[in-house]
Design an enzyme around this catalytic site. Structure first.
Site, PDB file in Angstrom:
ATOM      1  N   ALA A 181       0.755  -1.140  -0.041  1.00  0.00           N
ATOM      2  CA  ALA A 181       0.099   0.043  -0.069  1.00  0.00           C
ATOM      3  C   ALA A 181       0.684   1.278   0.136  1.00  0.00           C
ATOM      4  O   ALA A 181       2.103   1.105   0.417  1.00  0.00           O
ATOM      5  CB  ALA A 181      -1.044   0.161   1.207  1.00  0.00           C
ATOM      6  N   LYS A 182       0.406   2.359  -0.003  1.00  0.00           N
ATOM      7  CA  LYS A 182       0.978   3.670  -0.093  1.00  0.00           C
ATOM      8  C   LYS A 182      -0.044   4.873   0.069  1.00  0.00           C
ATOM      9  O   LYS A 182      -1.173   4.581  -0.391  1.00  0.00           O
ATOM     10  CB  LYS A 182       1.973   4.072  -1.568  1.00  0.00           C
ATOM     11  CG  LYS A 182       2.956   4.798  -0.977  1.00  0.00           C
ATOM     12  CD  LYS A 182       4.235   4.108  -0.446  1.00  0.00           C
ATOM     13  CE  LYS A 182       5.554   4.739  -0.575  1.00  0.00           C
ATOM     14  NZ  LYS A 182       6.610   3.637  -0.332  1.00  0.00           N
ATOM     15  N   GLY A 183       0.492   5.701   0.714  1.00  0.00           N
ATOM     16  CA  GLY A 183      -0.493   6.955   0.989  1.00  0.00           C
ATOM     17  C   GLY A 183       0.404   8.211   0.622  1.00  0.00           C
ATOM     18  O   GLY A 183       1.637   8.243   0.472  1.00  0.00           O
TER      19      GLY A 183
END
Ligand code: GLU
Length: 422
Positions: free
Chosen positions: A107-109
């Site tokens: 994931a990444k934000g």
């Protein structure tokens, strides 16, 4: 340094993925799943500024895959953050965790803003408001953020505090592992701060040993002197390698006699950038990239090694501390020119490996010492290195493609074992 992401990095990821999937004849059904992200969340949220006015911010969390374990990946504060960049970074996290065999997905934000233009209290409110907006889209057994570009242990402490404050009272103590990269006093792991740089150094040393290359005579240059670039440089110092040039957003500096990484770290802490460092000369971006050194560590942003810059490099090895510094044209040119490459999804995996150790320590209420953390990090990243090296030989592939092959085979096996619901 090329400032903004000029190319769509998600296109780069797709090309890299397709190349490796073709070579191993990845099951076409599983290929369909891995070619897409699972969840993409975009938040527009208001934050009160110090002057009392409201400003709107856009934040993202993209969850690519969680078949190997909870979604995992950093949170980036940068004006260049957009949905395609976060998709790319999330997808790379899936491959990274699979290569080094830790039980996480990808994931990444990110929040699209430049923290340099905001006060500390504004950054705190932006962080807390974004964490509140994320709500239960993150969680200690579901999706676990960590630091990335322009975020650090303080940001993680605010995220933990905000997340815990919104939980029912009896759950607040049990969620310390909702983020990793926390300050040590707030549940962080010793060794997490330097972990990405440490992993970069472990992979470089492994390469040097296998290439019969004497690190005492090595010269190197670094792009980006944030967490990864500065730690990698400081950790290379005891091996006798000489840092010749460094570039960051304030400019590029060079010294034929060598730049002391500890002194430069102090200078950057005091002044905000490498510019003006004593006993060094300022050079422009193109001159810096063309200098003759053994090792180049890109440790900043994406799309730095391209059709334009790859032909000008005069190096033996590129160790990718950053995510996605090389685009597909850059890759091809490096291969044609016989320049070795330690790809990001292997080379910079030290960060997420020690994030996993932090997460485990939180779950078990344990505190490991630095020797234990470093020893386990070395074992994990070198196991990944060896698997990639085997795949290079087996498939006559370049190192990046081989790293993808290791990841895709692991993911394919798990999907085949579990099947698709219903
Ligand atoms: N942001 C880091 C990376 O790109 C670390 C991620 C993590 O520790 O979860 O690998």
């Amino acid at each position: 340094m090329e400032g903004k992401t000029q190319l769509n990095v998600y296109e780069t990821v797709k090309k890299q993925f397709n190349k490796a999937a073709d070579i191993i004849h990845l099951d076409p059904e599983i290929r369909k799943i891995l070619a897409m992200t699972m969840n993409e969340i975009v938040f527009n949220f208001p934050v009160k500024m110090d002057n009392g006015k409201i400003e709107m911010f856009t934040g993202y969390r993209v969850q690519h895959n969680n078949v190997l374990g909870p979604f995992k990946g950093g949170l980036r504060f940068h004006p260049g953050v957009d949905i395609n960049e976060v998709r790319a970074l999330a997808t790379w996290m899936t491959w990274k965790s699979a290569i080094v065999n830790i039980p996480f997905g990808g994931a990444k934000g990110g929040i699209q803003f430049d923290p340099a233009n905001y006060s500390k209290s504004e950054i705190e409110r932006i962080t807390r408001r974004f964490t509140f907006a994320l709500g239960t889209n993150i969680g200690p057994e579901y999706d676990i953020p960590a630091p990335d570009v322009n975020t650090n242990s303080q940001i993680m402490a605010w995220m933990l505090d905000t997340y815990a404050s919104t939980m029912p009272a009896h759950e607040r103590q049990a969620c310390t592992h909702v983020v990793t990269g926390k300050p040590v006093e707030a549940g962080g792991s010793i060794g997490r701060d330097k972990a990405t740089g440490q992993g970069v150094v472990f992979t470089i040393l492994q390469w040097a040993e296998e290439a019969n290359f004497d690190m005492k005579k090595a010269t190197y240059m670094v792009q980006g002197f944030g967490n990864v670039g500065s730690w990698a440089s400081r950790l290379l110092k005891p091996y006798g390698a000489t840092l010749i040039a460094v570039e960051d957003k304030t400019g590029a500096i060079i010294s034929e006699h060598g730049i002391d990484p500890d002194a430069l770290t102090e200078h950057v802490q005091n002044t905000g950038g490498v510019k003006g460092f004593a006993d060094s000369e300022e050079v422009d971006h193109d001159t810096m990239l063309a200098i003759d050194v053994d090792i180049f560590i890109p440790a900043a942003l994406e799309n730095q090694i391209t059709a334009k810059t790859a032909p000008t490099l005069n190096v033996k090895l590129i160790a990718e501390g950053a995510n996605g510094p090389t685009d597909t044209d850059g890759d091809r040119i490096l291969q044609e020119r016989g320049i070795d490459l330690l790809p990001d999804i292997l080379c910079n995996a030290g960060g997420v490996i020690v994030s996993y150790f932090e997460w485990l320590q939180n779950k078990r209420s344990e505190f490991w010492d630095l020797a234990e953390v470093d020893g386990k990090l070395h074992k994990k990243i070198i196991q990944g290195y060896e698997l990639v090296r085997e795949a290079v030989r087996e498939f006559h592939a370049d190192w990046r493609t081989a790293a993808y092959i290791v990841a895709l085979r692991r993911l394919e096996t798990v999907y085949k074992d579990r099947g698709i619901f219903p």
